[in-house]
Design an enzyme around this catalytic site. Structure first.
Site: not given
Length: 1715
Positions: A649-650
């Site tokens: 998700g980063e």
């Protein structure tokens, strides 16, 4: 009647066809069926003319007829079947049935020849069912079954499929339930026929008849119309048996072995979908027609089972029934299949390709009957074909069974019951259980099926967790719990059965390698991991337990690493590298992640790949570089790339991954974009589009134009083609980019993490869809394709290698997996449930578990189960017992009987339970408790235990105060020492009532059951009986040491089992006794006297029984057996116990004296200890027995072991030390003499010990040679020494008679039997026996400088401090001389030792011993005389001289102590005792401090003088006696000795101050003065006489040594001494130059007395001088003339002096002057 008999003609066909054609004619409508009627008549006519041909036409369909005739006569039947008229079709069908049953029809019926009359008939038969009458349907089924059953006809291909389809239709649309059941039965029978033939590849096979009732197990029970099942069974039986009895049926088959045909056609029929989805058919290539038919039918049944309702018509019941029927038929096929399905690759591939696909597709259905059928089919596959379907079973087991089993909260009751029942069946087959564990739980790439089964059953047994919501009713929950426990019990039972079977096959004990080193290289990769293994290769044996252990350990560690990775990827990778599950290079780690190893979380993979740490970054680069994107479209490439992980998700992580992806894509496709930047931006855009398009949270979706606009100018400032971007947009929007394992269904929150770990997420998602009942909708095609790909992938892996194991060591690993869940399940269920069936199952489970763990030697697990069982007996809190607890008690007893050989330490729990049972039973019977007679005397309270009472009176008020009962009713913890150890708390009447009821329950366990455990101990093996005894000792110890309620139950049982097992081999019995011995000693030393007495009595009983057994020579076990008596005797503080032991031993020995062998040693040790006891009665009691043993049974003592003689001697010596009875001591000494006599007679020599020359050793006579003597002593010296040494030590006894007796006996023994001793042995005797006796006498020579002033009462002391009396000393010295003289020839070298002893007498400061020594020396020299050599004489004289001289320094030192003592004048001491001395001492002080010392000095002086004179006398006497034997050197020693004594006497007398001091003391103490003057006179007189005599008798010696000058010197000394006495100033006067005039005072009375005493000596000296020859006198007179002159001046007390002086002057000096 005759017409009908000949109807149809003589041929065999005619007899079958004729009646049927006639019946058709009769039933036909003439107008409507005129053609049929005429055809029938023509056929009948034709048949009348035909007979069976001698040689049949092979192409003819009918036996005995030509092809044309056959077609002609069968045509009416075909017409009748096509008539669509029931009355006509019925006989036609009947005719067809008979034709096939009678074996008349021949040939092959196939759709490839549609013109064949038989094919047409079969086709018409199949169509006739449309008439719609029940009878026709039945006839149709009969005909079809008969056709398929007929061994002469091969129905194949389309025709066979049509037959099956027809039966299907009858089943689905039959007019009544009976017909439908019949159709189903016929179908099942057809399957059996087809596949039995296919398996054997032959028509000539035996076919089993189907069971109709079994077919209705799952479905169609509602079709049963009363007797339908019975009717249908008869129907099938009738058709199947119709062909039996046909003559030559099997031998007249036209096609015995049919031609093979290509199988290609059938493979093509599978269809494109199945060919793509399924596993390819095996490489069989060519198969027989029979088998091809089987494959076709099987394939079509599978396809039929995979048909699903359409969405428009989801409630299609007909399709559902057809699906169910096809599954039932598949079940019939697999249930009855033979090993060909496993061994033949084509058969096995058929199962994999079609049946497994069918199971897979139907797995999502919730229709109960389908699930049950699937489970049943899977059971068949598992039971029969698991070795070939390893991968498939690994998928289906979790999907079908574990999924349902692990659903605890909201399961379908019927479904779960089905699974539980199935698991119970699986558990019933031990080999399946073992194989599941070996091939799945020990395989890295397979799920842990066995572990999950056990854990799933545990969860079910425990029920839904507290507080959770469940759809189960309480009854259903209880049922589940009961069934799951049953399954667990069945599993452990199977494991035990398999273990027993393998051990029986092996016919040996467990292999020693059980305790294998688990640390051994657990990191080795499992076998077959690298090399490709052929599919389904069967490894029949993998007996190496270590390999299995490595595989199991490898799997566990790998799973641990995966779990770590899923929590924190970097730590997981670090662990996997450290444990060598993954290589340490980035490439190897990337390969591991790309392979997507089972259980790895895809999100975590993405997270790890996006990390910025150096190693993770290198792994990500290696991961991306491993992809080949060449010629791939960008969208396809990114989809392919993201299939193995989920993007993190980063944004930064995504950035790093996409950047590397873009680089790799451009590298693989260099012409795709201008630069990698373009690919990087586009990749990012695609990811954003994918998220936007497929995320439900995004409301405003991105349009195509938006997407194109967002990507303008990304290609190095230029735009990418809109068509390209538009196509990419459409591709992403239509088909989401997702991982392979992603599903459209979100993961359940309650998904088992283990499923994920085992890679089963997708499969379980597939089967977890909620579907309404009876809606057989199909499964997700993508998922099915994915699972099929898994099948393909796994088929080449190591896990497809199937292992069969027969090494029982595998059970260790299985038990490690299942023991804890089983223990929890059994314990919780047994604790919570009171249902008898359920608790019985739990108890069985415990029993089986104990059996397995005990036999496998798994101590921890075994003890856990046994402890749990023991706790569930509730014997420690009897008031709470129920029937189930009594059942547990019975189980405990069964465990003890059945598994006793393997219980080891667990015996303690079992025996504790038995002890508690007996205690409760005693309370129930009202018997007195053991504590009532085992009360400790020093208890804190004086209250006595009240006698227990029966159950009837337990409720009386008085008995509520009974401590024993109250303690039991209160109960306690299981681990407390005794029942009811908790003494606090009140007891209510309700508790008493419960307790009484429970005691009644315990009546179910009788004494027989209890005692059976102990009697059964005889059958325990050698290891087990030792463990049993150890445990029983522990339990007994805890019973006896109970502070409140000591008991003897186990102690009694110990005695019993020792008795039961007494016949065991000595090795085992010895190990048992080591344990028992320590126990008896420990308890025998108990402070509780009653307990100790009971134990000693028990020990006595055992010993008595044991002594009944014969013991061979040289064994030591009796000694070991009796050792507890010895130890307790030595350590016990209780006189009662010691006396009891003496009585026990006495009784045993005297009653079993002939049996006692090595036990004598312990017997004598007991009596030796008793001899030193401080209780007189014990000593005398022991000696009484000892006396009897020695007097009456002495031969038995040394019968088998002569060494016990030594023990006997030691014992007797100990008795001689007894202080209680001198008679006993004297008797013991006499017995010692008796023992010596026996020893000398050879009484110790065992009759069975033969000497080297073959003859028994006989008694050695006095005249035997030295060789015989030495040989005897070599063998018996060890027996003589203890006896002699003992007597030697006894000579120091404080009692006179004992000392004297022991000396006499010792020397008598030596004198009587010394002839047996060798010279070497005599040396030992002298050093260890004789010399120690005289240590006190001769020891003083070693201490010449000892400070004797501290020992004023010193006497001739022995080495142990006791003193010898004069009589004993005299006897000892005489005995020593006698002994030496008797054995002079042997003892001659011991002369020095003898002399040291005798001169030791001389050295003593006591006159008596000195006299004894002098007498002994005198006798010794007198007896030996001429036998002595010159050296020996020299040794004698030097010894005497040294004795004399050695005393002088010590004596003089003693005299010097007087110098420091001031003695007061006599007047002072007499007139006033208060006057102080010059030194300030009072007389009292003087007396206290010094008078004792002074008195002692006086006493010593007197003794010293006497001893010196004795020595002088003896040496002179020896000289006189042996004058002729002595050499000059030896005479010189005598002269020196005599002179030295005389000089010493003069020196002593010259101590004037000392003499005066002593005279004062003697006056004060009223003692006589020491005879100093007498000593001097005597010494010089003897010296004078001796020298004079020597000169006279030995002139030559005198001349050589100038003895005359010595004589003159002695005389001078005498004269000088005399003159000193008369005038002390003589010497001074002589030295003064000028004469001094002085007064001559008269002598005092004392001087006169002294002069009188010296006169005789003076006279003697003067006479000697006067006796000299004239020349000699002239020569020496200058030396003494002045002395003679001085004598003239002196005052003399006697006129004799003047006369002798006068004579001397007249006779010698006068003539000399006159000359």
């Amino acid at each position: 009647m005759s017409a009908s008999q000949t109807l149809g003609g003589p041929s065999r066909c005619g007899r079958v066809l004729g009646p049927s054609l006639d019946k058709i004619i009769k039933n036909a409508a003439w107008r409507k069926h005129s053609n049929l009627v005429s055809s029938c008549k023509s056929a009948l006519d034709k048949l009348e003319t035909l007979s069976d041909a001698a040689s049949s036409d092979p192409t003819s369909p009918l036996l005995g007829l030509s092809s044309s005739d056959a077609d002609f006569v069968l045509n009416p039947i075909l017409l009748a079947l096509d008539s669509n008229y029931a009355k006509v079709a019925d006989p036609a069908l009947e005719c067809v049935s008979k034709l096939f049953s009678a074996g008349v029809v021949r040939g092959e019926i196939d759709g490839k020849d549609p013109d064949s009359i038989l094919y047409k008939i079969m086709e018409s038969v199949c169509k006739v069912g449309g008439i719609g009458e029940g009878s026709v349907e039945l006839a149709l089924l009969r005909a079809l079954l008969a056709a398929v059953r007929c061994p002469c006809v091969l129905i194949r291909g389309d025709c066979l499929l049509q037959v099956v389809r027809t039966c299907f239709n009858v089943y689905l649309g039959g007019l009544n339930g009976t017909n439908q059941i019949c159709a189903k039965s016929v179908l099942a029978q057809i399957m059996l026929i087809v596949f039995t033939r296919a398996e054997e590849d032959s028509m000539d096979v035996t076919i089993r008849t189907v069971s109709v009732s079994e077919l209705l197990e799952f479905t169609d029970k509602n079709l049963n119309e009363g007797s339908s099942i019975y009717f249908c069974q008869n129907f099938i039986n009738e058709v199947m048996s119709a062909s039996e009895g046909v003559p030559d049926l099997k031998f007249s088959q036209p096609v015995a072995v049919l031609q093979n045909g290509e199988s290609k056609g059938e493979e093509e029929e599978i269809g494109e979908e199945e060919a793509n989805n399924g596993v390819e058919l095996g490489s069989g290539g060519v198969s027989s027609k029979i088998r091809e038919d089987g494959f076709i039918v099987f394939k079509n049944l599978c396809k039929l089972s995979m048909k699903f309702s359409s969405l428009e018509n989801p409630d299609d019941q007909i399709l559902l029934r057809g699906k169910i029927l096809s599954l039932e038929l598949l079940k019939v096929i697999m249930d009855n299949g033979s090993s060909i399905w496993l061994s033949n690759e084509r058969f096995l591939n058929t199962v994999k390709q079609f049946l497994c696909l069918s199971l897979l597709k139907n797995s999502a259905l919730s229709v109960m009957s389908i699930f049950e059928l699937q489970c049943s089919i899977f059971m068949s596959l598992l039971t029969k074909y698991r070795s070939g379907l390893k991968a498939e079973i690994g998928i289906f087991f979790p999907m079908l069974i574990l999924r349902v089993l692990e659903n605890v909260l909201q399961p379908s009751f019927v479904q779960k019951m089905t699974v539980l029942n199935m698991l119970e069946k699986i558990a019933g087959d031990s080999q399946i259980i073992i194989d599941i564990f070996v091939n799945y739980d020990c395989d890295v790439d397979s799920p842990n099926i066995f572990e999950r089964i056990v854990n799933g059953l545990l969860k079910t047994a425990q029920g839904p967790p507290l507080g959770s919501t469940t759809t189960l009713s309480p009854v259903q929950d209880i049922t589940f719990r009961h069934e799951s426990v049953k399954c667990l019990v069945a599993i452990i039972n199977s494991m035990g059965g398999w273990m027993d079977q393998q051990l029986k096959i092996g016919d040996s004990d467990l292999p020693k390698g059980f305790e294998s080193d688990t640390s051994a290289d657990s990191h080795v990769a499992p076998p077959g991991e690298d090399g490709a293994v052929p599919d389904c290769e069967l490894h029949p044996e993998l007996s190496d337990a270590a390999t299995l252990e490595q595989r199991r350990a490898y799997k566990i560690e790998l799973q641990k690493g995966v779990q770590l990775f899923n929590k924190k990827p970097s730590k997981g990778i670090e662990f996997l590298i450290r444990t060598q599950k993954v290589g340490n290079s980035p490439e190897e780690v990337a390969a591991f992640l790309k392979k997507n190893t089972t259980g790895l979380n895809e999100t975590m993979i993405g997270d790890y790949l996006g990390e910025r740490e150096e190693f993770a970054l290198r792994v990500m680069h290696a991961y991306v570089d491993s992809f080949n994107f060449k010629s791939m479209d960008f969208g396809e490439a990114i989809r392919f790339f993201l299939s193995g992980f989920r993007l993190p998700g980063e944004a930064q992580k995504i950035d790093r991954i996409m950047e590397k992806f873009a680089e790799r894509y451009c590298k693989c496709n260099p012409n795709s974009f201008t630069s990698a930047d373009t690919a990087y931006v586009l990749a990012y855009s695609v990811i954003m589009l994918n998220t936007d398009a497929h995320n439900n949270m995004v409301k405003d979706k991105m349009t195509k134009s938006d997407f194109i606009r967002n990507n303008r100018g990304i290609d190095d400032g230029k735009d990418l083609p809109e068509e390209y971007l538009g196509g990419l947009y459409d591709q992403i929007v239509k088909n989401e980019i997702k991982m392979n394992a992603d599903s459209s269904v979100p993961e359940s929150k309650q998904a088992n993490s283990l499923n994920k770990l085992l890679g089963l997420d997708g499969i379980l998602n597939l089967v977890s869809w909620k579907q309404t009942e009876e809606k057989p909708l199909g499964a997700n095609g993508l998922l099915i394709r994915h699972i099929q790909e898994q099948f393909k992938a796994k088929s080449g892996k190591s896990e497809s290698v199937y292992h069969a194991v027969s090494d029982v060591a595998i059970l260790r690993f299985m038990v490690e997996v299942c023991w804890a869940p089983m223990l929890a399940a059994f314990s919780v269920t047994l604790d919570q449930s009171d249902d008898r069936l359920t608790t019985t199952q739990c108890i069985l489970g415990f029993r089986y578990a104990v059996h397995v763990t005990a036999v496998m030697g798994m101590q921890t697990q075994r003890d856990a189960f046994v402890t749990s069982v023991a706790k569930f007996t509730f014997l420690h809190c009897a008031a709470d017992m129920k029937q189930k607890n009594v059942d547990v008690v019975k189980a405990i007893i069964s465990i003890a009987i059945e598994d006793g050989n393997h219980l080891q330490e667990a015996w303690e729990h079992i025996l504790t339970c038995l002890s508690r049972i007996e205690h409760l039973q005693l309370l129930g019977e009202g018997a007195a408790t053991d504590a009532s007679f085992l009360t400790v005397s020093n208890t804190e309270t004086d209250e006595k235990m009240e006698k227990s009472v029966g159950l009837q009176s337990l409720m009386k008020k008085g008995t509520l105060e009974n401590p024993a009962v109250m303690a039991v009713v209160r109960g306690g913890s299981y681990d407390s020492t005794t029942v009811g150890f908790n003494s606090s708390g009140l007891v209510t009447s309700e508790q008493i009532i419960h307790f009484i009821a429970n005691l009644n329950l315990l009546d179910q366990i009788g004494n027989f059951e209890l005692n059976h455990v102990f009697t059964h101990s005889q059958r325990l093996n050698s290891e087990a009986i030792v463990a049993f005894v150890k445990a029983l000792c522990k339990v007994s110890m805890s019973e006896l040491q109970s502070p409140t309620d000591p008991r003897v139950f186990s102690l009694i049982k110990l005695v019993e089992i020792a008795h039961y097992n007494m016949n065991r081999i000595r090795l085992v019995w010895s190990r048992m006794w080591n344990v028992l011995s320590d126990f008896f000693v420990s308890v025998g030393l108990s402070e509780n006297l009653s307990v100790s007495i009971f134990v000693m009595d028990s020990l006595r009983q055992l010993a008595m029984k044991f002594l009944e057994r014969e013991e061979l020579a040289n064994y030591n076990f009796q000694n070991e057996f009796l050792r507890p008596f010895v130890i307790i005797m030595q350590k016990s503080n209780s006189a009662e116990i010691r006396e009891l032991i003496v009585r026990c031993i006495s009784q045993m020995v005297l009653s079993r004296v002939t049996n006692v062998k090595s036990g004598w040693r312990s017997v004598f040790m007991v009596f030796t200890t008793a001899a030193a006891d401080d209780r007189k009665n014990i000593v005398l009691l022991a000696f009484e027995t000892m006396e009897k043993i020695v007097r009456e049974y002495f031969p038995h003592i040394t019968e088998t072991d002569a060494s016990t003689f030594t023990d006997c001697v030691r014992c007797l010596i100990k008795f001689t030390n007894s202080r209680f009875n001198n008679d006993a001591s004297l008797n013991a000494i006499a017995f010692l003499r008796f023992c010596a006599l026996k020893l000398a007679e050879g009484g110790l020599v065992c009759t069975d010990k033969i000497s080297s020359d073959g003859s028994s050793v006989s008694v050695i006579n006095r005249d035997d040679s030295d060789i015989q003597s030495s040989a005897y002593i070599d063998g018996h010296g060890s027996y003589w020494l203890p006896l002699l040494t003992g007597l030697s030590k006894l000579t120091s006894d404080s009692r006179l008679d004992i000392r004297k007796s022991s000396v006499e006996v010792l020397f008598n023994i030596l004198k009587d039997h010394g002839h047996l001793f060798s010279q070497a042995f005599w040396i030992g005797v002298f050093s260890s026996v004789i010399l120690p006796i005289f240590n006190g006498v001769c020891g003083k020579r070693d201490l010449p400088e000892s400070d004797e002033q501290d020992s004023p009462t010193l006497r001739s002391s022995h080495h142990d401090g006791s003193t010898w009396d004069e009589e004993t000393s005299t006897v000892a010295a005489q005995c020593l001389v006698d002994l030496y003289l008797n054995f002079y020839s042997v003892l001659r070298p011991q002369l020095s030792n003898v002399l040291s002893v005798l001169t030791g007498y001389l050295r003593s400061s006591i006159h008596g011993p000195a006299s004894t020594g002098v007498a002994a020396i005198s006798r010794l020299t007198g007896e030996l005389g001429s036998k002595l050599t010159d050296d020996e004489w020299r040794e004698i004289f030097i010894s005497i001289k040294e004795a004399a001289v050695s005393m002088l320094p010590g004596f003089m030192k003693l005299l010097r102590t007087m110098d420091d003592i001031e003695v007061p004048d006599n007047s002072q001491s007499c007139t006033s005792t208060d006057t102080s001395s010059d030194h300030g001492f009072t007389n009292d002080d003087l007396e206290d401090a010094n008078m004792h010392t002074v008195a002692y000095v006086v006493s010593r002086m007197k003794s010293h003088i006497a001893i010196q004179l004795l020595i002088m006398q003896v040496i002179i006497d020896i000289y006189k006696t042996n004058l002729q034997l002595l050499s000059a050197a030896n005479i010189n020693i005598i002269v020196e000795t005599v002179s030295s004594i005389a000089s010493h006497a003069q020196q002593l007398n010259s101590e004037t101050t000392l003499r005066k001091k002593i005279q004062k003391v003697c006056l004060i103490l009223e003692l006589s003065d020491p005879p100093l003057v007498h000593f001097e006179n005597e010494a010089y007189q003897k010296c004078l006489d001796f020298v004079q005599d020597l000169i006279k008798n030995n002139p030559s010696f005198a001349e050589e040594t100038n003895l005359e000058s010595q004589l003159v010197a002695v005389c001078e000394k005498i004269l000088q001494i005399y003159l000193n006495c008369t005038d002390n100033q003589y010497e001074v006067q002589k030295s003064v130059e000028k004469p001094v005039l002085r007064w001559v005072l008269p002598l005092g009375s004392a001087k006169r007395e002294e002069l009188a005493a010296r006169t005789s000596l003076l006279v003697s000296a003067l006479k000697v001088l006067s006796g000299l020859e004239k020349d000699s006198f002239r020569r020496y007179v200058p030396n003494f003339f002045h002395l003679l002159v001085a004598l003239i001046r002196c005052e003399h007390s006697s006129g004799e002096v003047q006369r002798v002086l006068c004579n001397l002057f007249e006779s010698y000096i006068g003539p000399m002057i006159m000359q």
